[in-house]
Write an enzyme that holds these catalytic residues in place. Structure first.
Site, PDB file in Angstrom:
ATOM      1  N   GLU A   5       4.161 -12.858   4.402  1.00  0.00           N
ATOM      2  CA  GLU A   5       3.947 -13.815   3.312  1.00  0.00           C
ATOM      3  C   GLU A   5       3.544 -15.189   3.830  1.00  0.00           C
ATOM      4  O   GLU A   5       2.824 -15.922   3.170  1.00  0.00           O
ATOM      5  CB  GLU A   5       5.208 -13.928   2.446  1.00  0.00           C
ATOM      6  CG  GLU A   5       5.004 -14.761   1.202  1.00  0.00           C
ATOM      7  CD  GLU A   5       5.548 -14.106  -0.058  1.00  0.00           C
ATOM      8  OE1 GLU A   5       5.669 -14.828  -1.054  1.00  0.00           O
ATOM      9  OE2 GLU A   5       5.846 -12.916  -0.068  1.00  0.00           O
ATOM     10  N   ASP A 101       7.359 -10.740   0.912  1.00  0.00           N
ATOM     11  CA  ASP A 101       8.708 -10.718   0.346  1.00  0.00           C
ATOM     12  C   ASP A 101       8.939  -9.440  -0.446  1.00  0.00           C
ATOM     13  O   ASP A 101       8.075  -9.009  -1.217  1.00  0.00           O
ATOM     14  CB  ASP A 101       8.921 -11.927  -0.581  1.00  0.00           C
ATOM     15  CG  ASP A 101       9.240 -13.189   0.203  1.00  0.00           C
ATOM     16  OD1 ASP A 101       9.345 -13.102   1.441  1.00  0.00           O
ATOM     17  OD2 ASP A 101       9.394 -14.255  -0.419  1.00  0.00           O
ATOM     18  N   TYR A 304      18.358 -11.688   1.629  1.00  0.00           N
ATOM     19  CA  TYR A 304      17.265 -12.085   0.729  1.00  0.00           C
ATOM     20  C   TYR A 304      17.788 -12.842  -0.498  1.00  0.00           C
ATOM     21  O   TYR A 304      18.681 -12.369  -1.197  1.00  0.00           O
ATOM     22  CB  TYR A 304      16.512 -10.835   0.289  1.00  0.00           C
ATOM     23  CG  TYR A 304      15.261 -11.115  -0.515  1.00  0.00           C
ATOM     24  CD1 TYR A 304      14.136 -11.660   0.095  1.00  0.00           C
ATOM     25  CD2 TYR A 304      15.209 -10.832  -1.880  1.00  0.00           C
ATOM     26  CE1 TYR A 304      12.984 -11.909  -0.634  1.00  0.00           C
ATOM     27  CE2 TYR A 304      14.057 -11.080  -2.617  1.00  0.00           C
ATOM     28  CZ  TYR A 304      12.954 -11.625  -1.992  1.00  0.00           C
ATOM     29  OH  TYR A 304      11.817 -11.881  -2.710  1.00  0.00           O
TER      30      TYR A 304
END
Length: 688
Positions: A5, A101, A304
């Site tokens: 990302e 992600d 996360y």
């Protein structure tokens, strides 16, 4: 070819995969190339890309519904997209791995890139919940075919297209009809309405005085039992009641003892930690997310962040001891004791596969934090996550609650006291003092006290309480709620005032002008549930978009037919020196400014003078920057000393060593790529 990302993540992947050859746009190894997006590299096409007539904001062109939705490169990141396209077409590239992600937006970032560069080779998906070397290695051993995540991608596309259709059409219709910038959307408008509804409840609130009666015995306070707590409006009525008790004892009528067990709370999901950080530290939702993102991505000490789950999967049981050891320095004595006892998770309810969505709850990784590297804000949030995690290893909190019912005449007083049986996970709390002994039919002499009470209005919504309401009504996702609030603020529809959110005059007007179905959360809630169904493969994204197109047509028609009037509250009594039109007051990041209300005039000026870092040589106060026909100059607001600004001095004031270090840290942590400014600052520091 691996697509990450952002550059910082690409560097972490490269380290694990053994890629060392660094270029401007990618890092290459013997068998792998790691490249990166910079957030989104592509976006949905704008109206003018479909139809030249749509370039003009005109009511006759609405609603704008493209026959086929397309994507186009974002101008600022076009070079990176071109580099990825060249890599994708290399003959030695046999497959791609999506390593963006692990969520809805991350899927969209990579899929749009692969779609744009016409990538026809096999594609796999890396799905990890932490950025440690161990998690990355494990993730690459368990790559999945990208087809398994198609529904997540369709959900992301549906969300983007729905926001385009509703947001652009409704915003244009309102702006054109009422001749002012009025931003509306399928999530932001009902969110705005929630803040306003709370304000209206507060505005209509009328305080009410009433009286209550307490009885005190040996330091324990009992309350007079009433069907209506606000029954007594006059003090005299309670005084008469107390007089009737003269010479009479309270008699214990009944004693009930109940044991209560309270298990440790589950790990945070994103919305809950944003709410609690707002309550504890007044952090905005955006700030909290940014801090957790740094803990996840830079420090690699938490999992996360953008999760909507509080549970863990059963296969994580084997990792819990390692994670516990990793947080030893946060609570050395407790962790050592827990490890000695076998690191057993007492809150077994946390392991539920069925309740874990894309990601599990927010917990520490197996990597120990280098506490000296964390700033104050990072430390606060990290401590919150660790404390929740440690609670999972501790026994439940047990308390014995004793309810004593006493009677005098026809009046009943209820006494309550509790005794802690086991502190459990509430380790830091003080143990309650020794209880007073009550026995059935026991007569006690109580002291009566009449209390004057005043009803209070509900509190205005803070960012934390608004997040709770958004979650309850399924408005947005944990990942998008912070940016929705920020958009409402940047659109001048809501203002932050200390610890509360306030709807502006413009926001109040918008709620009167916008479609009623967009004001209530029901329609948006229905759409969000549809997006979830798409992600779960229970609904086709095309059928959802057809419904959105019909709804868009109806919403635009409603605005066209509306007879509501608009008053621009930002207009001031000041006139533009260039064209004579009224000036409007506008909020910007740099403070309030005046802009000309005429569409053809571009005059603007600051409302309040800008304060510089330059100190007055006479009184040492910071000086203002002002301008006249001869140019900019410094003026002291205290002693009125003035000084002409030397050419170029406005932006060339030498910064201090402390400011220099602060800037380097900021650019290291927040820039998508290491910027030229960050590199220049680092070089300057080394030279010194």
């Amino acid at each position: 070819m691996v697509i990450a990302e952002k550059p910082s993540v690409a560097r972490d992947l490269a380290k694990v995969l053994g890629a060392t050859k660094k270029t401007k746009n990618y890092i290459e190894g013997d068998k792998v190339i790691i490249t990166w997006a910079l957030g989104h590299l592509l976006g949905l096409k704008m109206p003018e890309d479909y139809n030249k007539d749509w370039a003009e904001w005109n009511m006759n062109t609405l609603p704008m519904i493209p026959k086929r939705v397309g994507i186009k490169p974002l101008p600022k990141t076009r070079p990176q997209l071109k580099a990825i396209s060249q890599l994708a077409n290399r003959k030695d590239v046999s497959e791609a791995i999506i390593a963006t992600d692990a969520g809805r937006e991350g899927e969209l970032v990579a899929r749009w890139i692969l779609q744009y560069v016409k990538f026809k080779k096999p594609v796999k998906r890396l799905w990890i919940s932490s950025q440690t070397d161990k998690a990355i290695k494990q993730g690459f051993k368990q790559l999945r075919p990208s087809k398994e995540y198609d529904n997540l991608y369709y959900s992301a596309v549906a969300r983007a297209e729905a926001d385009w259709l509703v947001g652009l059409n409704v915003t244009r219709a309102l702006t054109v009809k009422y001749k002012d910038s009025l931003s509306a959307g399928r999530v932001q408008t009902p969110t705005l309405a929630m803040v306003r509804q709370q304000e209206e409840v507060i505005e209509k609130f009328k305080p009410e005085t009433y009286f209550t009666l307490d009885a005190e015995y040996d330091g324990v306070v009992g309350h007079l039992e009433l069907k209506n707590p606000r029954q007594f409006k006059k003090r005299e009525d309670l005084e008469t009641l107390v007089t009737s008790f003269d010479g009479k004892s309270l008699v214990v009528d009944d004693i009930k003892v109940k044991e209560k067990t309270e298990h440790a709370p589950l790990p945070y999901d994103l919305t809950e930690i944003q709410r609690e950080a707002n309550q504890r530290y007044q952090f905005s939702a955006k700030k909290t997310l940014s801090i957790i993102q740094r803990l996840y991505e830079i420090h690699k000490v938490v999992t996360y962040p953008r999760t909507d789950s509080k549970h863990l999967t059963t296969d994580m049981k084997s990792t819990m001891k390692e994670r516990l050891i990793a947080v030893t320095q946060m609570s050395p004595e407790l962790v050592k004791r827990l490890v000695k006892d076998g690191a057993v998770v007492k809150q077994q309810n946390v392991f539920q596969n069925a309740k874990v969505t894309d990601h599990h709850g927010l917990i520490p990784t197996e990597q120990s934090a280098r506490l000296e590297k964390l700033d104050n804000d990072e430390m606060k949030i990290y401590r919150m996550i660790v404390e929740r995690f440690l609670g999972l290893f501790l026994p439940p909190y047990k308390v014995s609650v004793e309810t004593i019912s006493t009677k005098v005449e026809q009046s009943i007083f209820i006494f309550k006291q509790q005794r802690v049986l086991e502190m459990g996970w509430r380790q830091s709390e003080n143990v309650a003092k020794q209880s007073v002994v009550f026995k059935k039919r026991m007569a006690i002499k109580a002291i009566y006290k009449i209390n004057k009470q005043l009803t209070t209005p509900p509190n205005p919504l803070s960012e934390g309480t608004l997040l709770g309401k958004m979650e309850k009504h399924n408005l947005g996702t944990p990942a998008t709620r912070a940016e929705i609030i920020e958009k409402l603020i940047s659109s001048d529809l809501i203002e932050r005032q200390t610890h509360r959110l306030v709807v502006t005059a413009k926001g109040k007007q918008l709620l009167q002008l916008v479609n009623p179905s967009l004001v209530t959360p029901e329609l948006t809630q229905k759409w969000e549930l549809s997006l979830e169904k798409i992600a779960n493969g229970q609904l086709k994204h095309q059928s959802f978009i057809k419904d959105i197109e019909k709804e868009t047509t109806r919403l635009v028609k409603e605005i066209k037919m509306s007879e509501e009037k608009y008053v621009d509250h930002s207009l001031t009594n000041k006139t533009c020196p260039d064209c004579g039109s009224q000036l409007k007051e506008k909020n910007t990041r740099d403070g309030k400014i005046y802009v000309c209300s005429s569409e053809t005039c571009h005059y603007k000026r600051r409302k309040d003078p800008k304060i510089s870092n330059k100190r007055c040589p006479q009184c040492k106060k910071k000086m203002m920057i002002l301008e006249n026909k001869n140019g900019a100059y410094f003026k002291c607001g205290g002693c009125q000393y003035t000084e002409k600004m030397q050419k170029g001095s406005k932006g060339k004031k030498k910064i201090s060593k402390h400011e220099e270090k602060k800037l380097i840290k900021k650019y290291n942590q927040t820039e998508e790529m290491e910027s030229p400014l960050a590199l220049a600052l680092k070089a300057a520091m080394k030279e010194e």
